[in-house]
Design a protein around this motif. Structure first.
Motif, PDB file in Angstrom:
ATOM      1  N   PHE A 192      95.433 -40.614  18.251  1.00  0.00           N
ATOM      2  CA  PHE A 192      95.495 -40.280  16.831  1.00  0.00           C
ATOM      3  C   PHE A 192      94.067 -40.108  16.350  1.00  0.00           C
ATOM      4  O   PHE A 192      93.346 -41.079  16.185  1.00  0.00           O
ATOM      5  CB  PHE A 192      96.173 -41.395  16.037  1.00  0.00           C
ATOM      6  CG  PHE A 192      97.593 -41.654  16.437  1.00  0.00           C
ATOM      7  CD1 PHE A 192      98.520 -40.637  16.389  1.00  0.00           C
ATOM      8  CD2 PHE A 192      98.004 -42.902  16.843  1.00  0.00           C
ATOM      9  CE1 PHE A 192      99.836 -40.871  16.756  1.00  0.00           C
ATOM     10  CE2 PHE A 192      99.313 -43.146  17.218  1.00  0.00           C
ATOM     11  CZ  PHE A 192     100.237 -42.122  17.177  1.00  0.00           C
ATOM     12  N   ASP A 206      93.130 -38.913  13.470  1.00  0.00           N
ATOM     13  CA  ASP A 206      93.309 -38.503  12.083  1.00  0.00           C
ATOM     14  C   ASP A 206      92.093 -38.753  11.211  1.00  0.00           C
ATOM     15  O   ASP A 206      91.802 -37.984  10.301  1.00  0.00           O
ATOM     16  CB  ASP A 206      94.509 -39.226  11.477  1.00  0.00           C
ATOM     17  CG  ASP A 206      95.804 -38.677  12.013  1.00  0.00           C
ATOM     18  OD1 ASP A 206      95.857 -38.419  13.219  1.00  0.00           O
ATOM     19  OD2 ASP A 206      96.733 -38.488  11.220  1.00  0.00           O
ATOM     20  N   THR A 247     102.945 -43.655  11.333  1.00  0.00           N
ATOM     21  CA  THR A 247     102.642 -44.028  12.708  1.00  0.00           C
ATOM     22  C   THR A 247     102.837 -45.512  12.986  1.00  0.00           C
ATOM     23  O   THR A 247     102.831 -45.918  14.134  1.00  0.00           O
ATOM     24  CB  THR A 247     101.176 -43.703  13.028  1.00  0.00           C
ATOM     25  OG1 THR A 247     100.379 -44.187  11.949  1.00  0.00           O
ATOM     26  CG2 THR A 247     100.956 -42.235  13.180  1.00  0.00           C
ATOM     27  N   THR A 270     110.997 -40.708   9.481  1.00  0.00           N
ATOM     28  CA  THR A 270     109.968 -41.138  10.424  1.00  0.00           C
ATOM     29  C   THR A 270     110.555 -41.645  11.719  1.00  0.00           C
ATOM     30  O   THR A 270     109.935 -41.545  12.762  1.00  0.00           O
ATOM     31  CB  THR A 270     109.119 -42.265   9.820  1.00  0.00           C
ATOM     32  OG1 THR A 270     110.000 -43.268   9.342  1.00  0.00           O
ATOM     33  CG2 THR A 270     108.256 -41.776   8.702  1.00  0.00           C
ATOM     34  N   SER A 304      97.450 -34.868  10.409  1.00  0.00           N
ATOM     35  CA  SER A 304      98.661 -34.528  11.152  1.00  0.00           C
ATOM     36  C   SER A 304      99.581 -35.727  11.348  1.00  0.00           C
ATOM     37  O   SER A 304     100.784 -35.552  11.470  1.00  0.00           O
ATOM     38  CB  SER A 304      98.301 -33.909  12.494  1.00  0.00           C
ATOM     39  OG  SER A 304      97.282 -34.635  13.101  1.00  0.00           O
ATOM     40  N   ASN A 305      99.044 -36.941  11.394  1.00  0.00           N
ATOM     41  CA  ASN A 305      99.923 -38.113  11.495  1.00  0.00           C
ATOM     42  C   ASN A 305      99.976 -38.882  10.177  1.00  0.00           C
ATOM     43  O   ASN A 305     100.368 -40.040  10.159  1.00  0.00           O
ATOM     44  CB  ASN A 305      99.455 -39.030  12.611  1.00  0.00           C
ATOM     45  CG  ASN A 305      99.520 -38.342  13.945  1.00  0.00           C
ATOM     46  OD1 ASN A 305     100.576 -37.892  14.367  1.00  0.00           O
ATOM     47  ND2 ASN A 305      98.386 -38.219  14.605  1.00  0.00           N
ATOM     48  N   TRP A 306      99.565 -38.270   9.140  1.00  0.00           N
ATOM     49  CA  TRP A 306      99.621 -38.814   7.780  1.00  0.00           C
ATOM     50  C   TRP A 306      98.737 -40.039   7.597  1.00  0.00           C
ATOM     51  O   TRP A 306      98.900 -40.774   6.629  1.00  0.00           O
ATOM     52  CB  TRP A 306     101.047 -39.187   7.384  1.00  0.00           C
ATOM     53  CG  TRP A 306     101.994 -38.031   7.208  1.00  0.00           C
ATOM     54  CD1 TRP A 306     102.263 -37.069   8.118  1.00  0.00           C
ATOM     55  CD2 TRP A 306     102.801 -37.733   6.072  1.00  0.00           C
ATOM     56  NE1 TRP A 306     103.184 -36.188   7.618  1.00  0.00           N
ATOM     57  CE2 TRP A 306     103.543 -36.575   6.372  1.00  0.00           C
ATOM     58  CE3 TRP A 306     102.966 -38.343   4.822  1.00  0.00           C
ATOM     59  CZ2 TRP A 306     104.431 -36.003   5.482  1.00  0.00           C
ATOM     60  CZ3 TRP A 306     103.873 -37.777   3.943  1.00  0.00           C
ATOM     61  CH2 TRP A 306     104.589 -36.613   4.266  1.00  0.00           C
ATOM     62  N   GLN A 310     104.694 -29.366   8.295  1.00  0.00           N
ATOM     63  CA  GLN A 310     105.308 -29.922   9.495  1.00  0.00           C
ATOM     64  C   GLN A 310     106.757 -29.496   9.623  1.00  0.00           C
ATOM     65  O   GLN A 310     107.204 -29.107  10.694  1.00  0.00           O
ATOM     66  CB  GLN A 310     105.284 -31.459   9.412  1.00  0.00           C
ATOM     67  CG  GLN A 310     104.145 -32.087  10.138  1.00  0.00           C
ATOM     68  CD  GLN A 310     104.129 -33.586   9.934  1.00  0.00           C
ATOM     69  OE1 GLN A 310     104.886 -34.142   9.138  1.00  0.00           O
ATOM     70  NE2 GLN A 310     103.248 -34.239  10.637  1.00  0.00           N
TER      71      GLN A 310
END
Lengths: 738, 614
Positions: free
Chosen positions: A542, A544, A626, A689, A722-724, B266
């Protein structure tokens, strides 16, 4: 010379034994190369030290191999940024640097508020390499500074061990400290922090001071003063030295170990060290004005009184007269000192102890009075498990080492015992101070290991020698050999020694395995890049944080002001190259409290605060997608506490339900509508999620969020990684007034 | 942007209307075919022009014209003429093109002059193939879109070929991307076939005919523009060409307005983020190795590589998707085998390497190519297929003293058509290769030399200070001790010899040799004891060795004792043999002596060890 005589001996042996087998001939060639015992020992020692030096360096390269050559964590980014500035603009620019990119709108005088030792060291290494025609990037220098100094520390540990015990203890200390997790945690490649060089400086100062006390030489005392200067320039932890050394001197005085050597060592070190330390702008006149440094000065004056009394005693020759004189002098000296201290404190000339200092002496102090210190995870009291994790067998060897030290009490062992005990206390108060205790623990444990192994082997060696001579001559006469075996009075002593030695080596090898494992698994993560294991055992990265910071760097106006919680300040300025409101320096509590207040207010109230601070973007860290647990929601209560500490409008109970912090439907209305909640969970309610869970399921806290319909009025989403993990919002300009 | 181009267009029209001058020369274009490809961000125009000289004079120059708003964005222009008759024999020969001054031609027109291969005499025909690439001519309209909107661009052209010559027959076809077409100018003979838009044929048009057309369509192409690209190509004669490329990439399409929603991106990437691009594809030369992809703040882990014998493909994904107006910076680097790119010709070496970026469909606004040659290269020259700005610099790298010469080539507005090979010629002798290893070796050599000198030399300032003198004395004591030790060792060795002679005796029974050995050892041992005396005397006299000398004395005494015992044993054994007594008998007799000898020997060794540890 000795080598010459050996071959003749073995030649005769070769002629004696009529069967010249291979083993014998190899034995011969080995013997002809044989050095004198002393030379052998020197060679062994140097090669062990060399290996330890290399080992200490490469054990710290896990992070580079696992990830990449990058700067870790939070503070190192600031250090890296300043080093870059130093190498680009030169020392004077650096010294006079006013940084307008942080603490907007206040700014920060960087040159006057940092410890420049680390940056100057890295820059010097960089310039030296360039001078030698190695055109390396400054980043590589910064990344490898910590391992390099860790290697140097092992050398100092060796000499220190040699000074307080013997060379064996020195070697063991060097090995132990080279891989001790407590030290590795702060000195892996990339952890470019003050501690990286400070532990080296700390140990060097102590070593030189002990050396000075042992020899009474001015040169060593001078060396220790310079070591102290380097330490002061590198880390705020120098306060430990300036309090431990006087304490040690005081103990020596009380135990009647006062000597001229001590007088020379302490006076030279204190006076020169103080003068040198004043050259660091951040420290300035603290040595004569701040309460933390008064102990050292008091001991210095006491030394003079002692010296004076000694002289008077020598002059008087009358014990009775001297006793009265002693009484008068001591009372008056204490009286004068007390009055001076009282007047100084009352008039404000001597500043009282700072909160940090108090929180070290009293573990509960920070929790009640300085939430900003208590909020940092590395300032928490240490758990037993982390002691075990960081010290492993050293935890058991430490008391054993103390026993040996007390058995052979010298000035040097008294020092190491005091260093060990005080630093271990501080390590118990704060997790991060395990680092300071590590060298002491390693040295004392090394004494235990070395003394034990030495005793055991000497036991083995005396026996072996007899049996050896017996066996060589035994070929000639079987009677002699039988007599020798009869000589062994205590047969189990040898076996016991062997068993114990095996035990020691087993423990030490477990230690080595543990250290390697801890280093590779726990301490080599840069924490900027997060890694996890996927469902198939593959590694998921990750990245991010860097994604967000790079987006800021590339796609926001260069004068944009970013508001975030202070943890991310250094990283945003270093990687995002944008102005931040608060950062990890935390010098202005009110400013941080303002940000905390904005984060915990309703959006329109927060908007006014943000307008007043000229904020263009707001950055929050969110782990709900995540399952990353150290995110802003989990830190939120600290924001409330710090904000509430300055602005009573913010009340902690408003965010809690029955004293419980929750984000689901049962959360308090203030919580569900505060800015932080809105920014973290904006449009999160629409996202699924985890399979089989309702949309808006927060994986970090394992609940479905309570407010799924979040509308933002004054802010808009500018970027989400992208993974918040990082979410950035743009603060809209105010709408036109009609 | 758009405003200004519209003004341009009006000016152009005005100019053309005012222009009443007759044809430039007597050339006539009998047939013009134009094809415009706008499937990527670059408008690539291919024209086939059939030129006829209808005048009386022969002509050696041909004038190419573009409307200024196109001409300003002209990135690449090449004119070729086909030789030979028949389709199969046609070969294209490039002709030289230069920008001409627009004499008698309005300012709103860009003029290029083509030198014909041979002058065209009356009635001759010639077919020219013109390839031109324009950047920035696809104008995004609207200029700002939200994340969900589609990306529309607008192309302005003329349906009729703008030329100073009269055109007899012409046609235009525009190849549009396979997507939505919002609108286009409808003239007579306009046809839309699938994604291809056709204008013409139009017959017998005057010179400078112009009829503007506008096509408004959706473009899905990546509008990736490198604002600046620095390619550093470093030649190492150890077998590697290292290429490092620094990209400042920006999305030049319609700018993003409002929010960027990760959720939308997304969940529904296609409609909600169609205008963004995530990847760039770089086609590197085959055998490229050690590829890396990073930026200012570290490695970027999102990239994929595929390679085979023909090519190496690198799929680069920037840290974030690029929407209109978003920028990013990154660096890629790779190594290439030297043998694929470096050749020798006429005593010189030349590097033959591609000029432009390996990334497909990338427009580079400013390209800087730096070719770093090895230190010591001379006579540097460059051959390029097109004009570039050139100069030289010096770069310092590892272990450089004079620095490496750098050839810098600069060019603006580079399109993939510029990806041709350039040659850098230079002279370099292989001896220079050794200089850097030699430097390292000599560096270490001097380091060791200084270490040796430092350990051997005496650096004390005051030669009369007590500590210094004490040190000297101590050194002397140590040296003496060593001598004593060596002598004792020699004695022990002699003892061993004696023992050996005894063993020989027991084996051979040769008493005479044994006696001889005894004699020689006797004399040897005497010599040793003589040598020992002055040393012992020195140790006793030296105050600094006071704590050692007793030990040494003890050692010597023990050695003497051992010697005596040995001698006694020897005598006993020899006597025994002389008396021809049995071996067992002799052994019994010497058993007690033997034990003492072993004990003494042990003591001596302990003492030696003790002295050794001083």
């Amino acid at each position: 010379m000795g080598g010459k005589s050996e071959p003749t001996k073995s030649e005769s042996m070769a002629t004696k034994t009529t069967n010249p087998d291979l083993l014998n001939s190899s034995f011969f060639s080995f013997k002809s190369l044989k050095l004198k015992t002393k030379q052998q020992e020197l060679l062994l020692r140097i090669s062990i030290l060399g290996l330890v030096y290399i080992l200490a360096f490469i054990a710290r390269l896990f992070s580079v191999l696992r990830y990449e050559s990058m700067i870790h964590e939070f503070d190192p980014y600031f250090n890296y940024r300043t080093t870059l500035f130093l190498t680009e603009k030169g020392f004077y620019e650096f010294w006079n640097w006013f940084d307008s990119e942080s603490w907007y709108p206040l700014g920060r005088i960087i040159g006057g508020t940092l410890y420049p030792g680390l940056m100057v060291t890295a820059a010097l290494i960089y310039w030296t390499l360039r001078f030698l025609r190695f055109f390396v990037h400054i980043r590589e220098v910064c990344v490898l500074t910590a391992p390099f100094f860790a290697s140097n520390t092992t050398l100092v540990a060796y000499f220190f061990g040699k000074e307080i015990w013997d060379t064996g203890a020195g070697l063991v200390a060097a090995v132990l400290i080279a891989i001790c997790p407590g030290y590795i945690s702060r000195s892996v490649a990339g952890s470019y922090d003050n501690e990286a060089v400070a532990i080296f400086a700390l140990l060097l100062t102590f070593y030189l001071f002990v050396k000075a006390v042992n020899t009474g030489s001015l040169a060593w005392a001078l060396g220790s003063a310079f070591g102290y200067f380097y330490m002061v320039s590198a880390w705020g932890g120098y306060v430990f030295i300036i309090n431990l050394v006087p304490l040690y001197v005081l103990v020596l005085l009380i135990t009647g170990r006062y000597s001229m050597r001590l007088y020379i060592a302490y006076n030279c070190m204190y006076i020169l060290g103080m003068l040198l330390a004043m050259q660091i702008r951040f420290v300035g006149f603290q040595h004569v004005q701040s309460g933390e440094h008064m102990g050292a000065m008091g001991v210095f004056l006491l030394m003079q009184v002692f010296y004076f009394l000694d002289w008077v005693k020598y002059q008087l020759n009358d014990t009775k007269l001297f006793q009265t004189f002693l009484r008068i002098t001591v009372t008056s000296a204490i009286l004068v000192g007390g009055i001076a201290l009282g007047v100084g404190t009352a008039s404000g000339y001597i500043s009282p102890w700072t909160g940090r200092f108090y929180s070290l002496l009293d573990p509960t102090y920070a929790k009640d009075h300085i939430p900003i210190i208590a909020s940092v995870s590395e300032h928490q009291p240490t758990a037993w498990s982390s002691f075990m994790f960081d010290y492993h067998i050293l935890l058991f060897l430490f008391p054993a080492g103390l026993y040996f030290c007390f058995k052979r009490l010298t000035d040097a062992t008294i020092f190491i015992v005091m260093y060990g005990l005080t630093s271990l206390y501080f390590a118990g108060v704060m997790v991060r101070l395990i680092l300071v205790a590590t060298p002491a623990v390693c040295l004392i444990s090394a004494i235990a290991v070395s003394a034990t192994v030495k005793n055991l082997t000497s036991l083995l060696r005396t026996k072996q020698k007899v049996s050896q001579t017996g066996s060589t001559k035994g070929a000639g006469s079987s009677k002699a050999s039988s007599k020798v075996t009869l000589d062994q009075s205590q047969p189990f002593q040898k076996n016991g020694a062997i068993a114990l030695l095996v035990g020691v080596f087993y423990l030490l090898s477990r230690y080595a395995i543990h250290c390697t494992w801890v280093t590779s698994e726990a301490y080599s993560s840069p924490s900027i890049v997060l890694a996890a294991r996927g469902a198939h055992g593959n590694r998921i990265i990750f990245d991010d944080y860097r994604e967000a910071y790079y987006w800021l760097r590339q796609n926001t106006p260069t004068d944009a002001k970013i508001m975030s919680w202070w943890d991310y300040g250094y990283q945003i300025t270093a990687m995002g190259n944008r102005t931040v409101i608060v950062d990890n320096n935390t010098w202005n509590n009110t400013h941080i409290a303002t940000v905390g207040r904005a984060m915990s207010s309703y959006e329109d109230e927060a908007y006014d605060i943000m307008r007043s601070l000229d904020v263009n973007y707001v950055l929050v860290v969110f782990g709900g997608v995540t399952g990353y647990s150290s995110d802003d929601i989990n830190k939120f209560l600290w924001m409330v506490r710090i904000g509430g500490g300055v602005f009573p409008v913010i009340k902690e109970p408003d965010y809690l339900v029955n004293g419980e912090f929750r984000v689901d439907k049962g959360a308090s209305p203030k919580m569900l509508n505060c800015l932080m909640y809105k920014l973290c969970y904006y449009r999160f309610g629409e996202l699924t999620t985890e399979y089989g869970k309702p949309p808006g399921y927060d994986r970090a806290r394992g609940v479905e969020i309570g407010n799924k319909d979040i509308k933002l009025e004054h802010l808009e989403e500018a970027y989400t990684t992208s993974n918040w993990i990082v979410r950035i919002y743009r603060v809209k300009p105010p709408t036109n007034r009609l | 942007m758009k405003q200004s181009s519209v003004v341009d267009l009006l000016l152009l029209l005005l100019a053309i209307a005012l222009l009443a001058t007759p044809a430039f020369s007597d050339l006539v274009l009998s047939k013009v075919e134009r094809r415009i490809d706008v499937t990527s961000q670059i408008a690539r125009v291919t024209k086939t022009l059939k030129v006829v000289n209808s005048g009386s004079e022969s002509v050696s120059e041909f004038i190419l014209t573009f409307p200024k708003f196109l001409g300003n964005n002209l990135a690449y222009l090449s004119v070729a003429h086909s030789e030979g008759k028949g389709k199969s024999k046609r070969t294209l020969v490039n002709l030289s093109v230069r920008e001409a001054d627009s004499k008698g031609i309005p300012d709103s027109i860009s003029v290029y002059s083509v030198t014909l291969p041979k002058s065209l005499s009356k009635g001759d025909t010639l077919t020219l193939e013109v390839v031109a690439a324009f950047t920035n001519v696809l104008q995004p309209f609207p200029e700002k879109i939200t994340q969900g909107e589609i990306h529309l661009v607008m192309l302005q052209e003329s349906a009729q070929y703008l030329s100073p010559y009269a055109v007899e027959s012409q046609s235009l076809s525009i190849k549009l991307p396979n997507a939505r077409i919002e609108s286009y100018t409808k003239l007579e003979n306009t046809k839309l076939q699938g994604s291809e838009l056709k204008y013409g044929p139009y017959k017998n048009l005057q010179s400078y005919s112009y009829s503007p057309i506008v096509v408004h369509f959706e473009s899905k192409a990546a509008f990736a523009v490198a604002e600046k690209l620095v390619r550093e190509i470093e030649v190492s004669h150890w077998g590697n060409v290292q290429v490092t490329e620094h990209y400042n990439v920006v999305h030049r399409g319609a700018q993003l307005r409002g929010e960027f929603s990760r959720l939308d991106f997304q969940a529904r990437p296609n409609p909600r983020g169609a205008s963004a691009f995530r990847h760039l594809l770089a086609r590197l030369p085959p055998r490229a190795h050690s590829i890396y992809y990073r930026d200012d703040i570290g490695n970027i882990s999102t990239s994929e590589m595929q390679s085979d014998s023909k090519k190496t493909e690198l799929l680069i994904e920037p840290r974030f998707p690029l929407f209109g107006g978003w920028k990013t910076f990154f660096t890629i680097g790779y190594g290439l085998p030297l043998s694929d790119f470096l050749f020798a010709s006429e005593g010189k070496r030349f590097l033959n390497i591609s000029f432009g970026s390996p990334i497909l469909d990338l427009v580079t606004e400013k390209l800087i190519v730096q070719v770093v040659l090895p230190e010591g290269s001379k006579d540097i020259s460059v051959a390029t297929p097109f004009t570039v700005k050139q100069f030289q610099e010096i770069k310092y790298s590892h272990l450089d003293i004079a620095g490496r010469p750098v050839v810098v080539l600069e060019k603006n507005n580079v399109v993939p058509d510029h990806n041709q090979h350039v040659q850098v010629y230079y002279k370099f002798s292989n001896i220079n290769l050794l200089s850097e290893p030699l430097m390292l070796i000599s560096g270490f050599f001097f380091l060791f030399i200084t270490c040796i000198i430092y350990t051997r030399a005496d650096f004390s300032i005051s030669k009369s200070s007590p500590t210094y003198l004490a040190k000297l004395q101590w050194d002397e004591v140590l040296a003496t001790l060593q001598e004593v030790q060596s002598i004792i060792q020699k004695c022990l060795a002699t003892h061993d010899k004696l023992e050996a002679s005894l063993r020989d005796l027991s084996r051979t029974g040769d008493i005479q040799t044994c006696k001889a050995a005894r004699k020689s050892t006797d004399s040897l041992l005497k010599d040793f004891s003589k040598e020992l005396k002055p040393l012992l005397g020195f140790l006793q006299s030296s105050p600094i060795a006071s704590h050692i000398s007793p030990k040494v004395e003890e050692l010597v005494a023990k050695e003497k004792e051992l010697e005596e015992k040995l001698m006694a044993k020897h005598t006993t054994v020899v006597e025994g043999y002389e008396k021809k007594s049995s071996g067992r008998d002799i052994e019994n007799r010497i058993a007690s002596q033997q034990q003492k000898i072993i004990a003494l020997r042990q003591e001596i060794e302990d003492l030696l060890e003790f002295i050794d540890e001083i």
